[in-house]
Design a protein around this motif. Sequence first.
Motif: not given
Length: 116
Positions: A9-25, A81-92
């Motif tokens: 996703s183009d939502w930036g670092p994981e620390s802002v995903w919740l904010k970006k999700f809430d804005e998009s929703l 490295d790829l697992l870390e990126v993918i798992l974080s985003e899929v889990r979110f």
Amino acid sequence: RLSVDEWKSDWGPESVWLKKFDESLRKAWEKGLASTNRFFTECEVHAREGRRFLRLLQQFASTMCSMQRGRQLDTYLQIFDLLEVILSEVRFFEIKLDEYAPAVPYSQVSDARYYS
């Protein structure tokens, strides 16, 4: 690696995903039920594509036995490295889908994942 970079996703670092999700929703809600359903469907497709990447990495890792030791180690590090990126985003995205649009809902915001 390029496919994963394009998938992220183009939502930036994981620390802002919740904010970006809430804005998009919120924006989707303001446009109505069809837009909200489309938003959750896109989230589900994104999580499903991430799961597909995880399966591909698993298949690839299982075929690495024939590689030279140095290449094998480098490849394992890249996979990690790829697992870390993918798992974080899929889990979110999966957690958010279960929270807002569960497949078997008691209460739901969207019917994008409702299975009858």
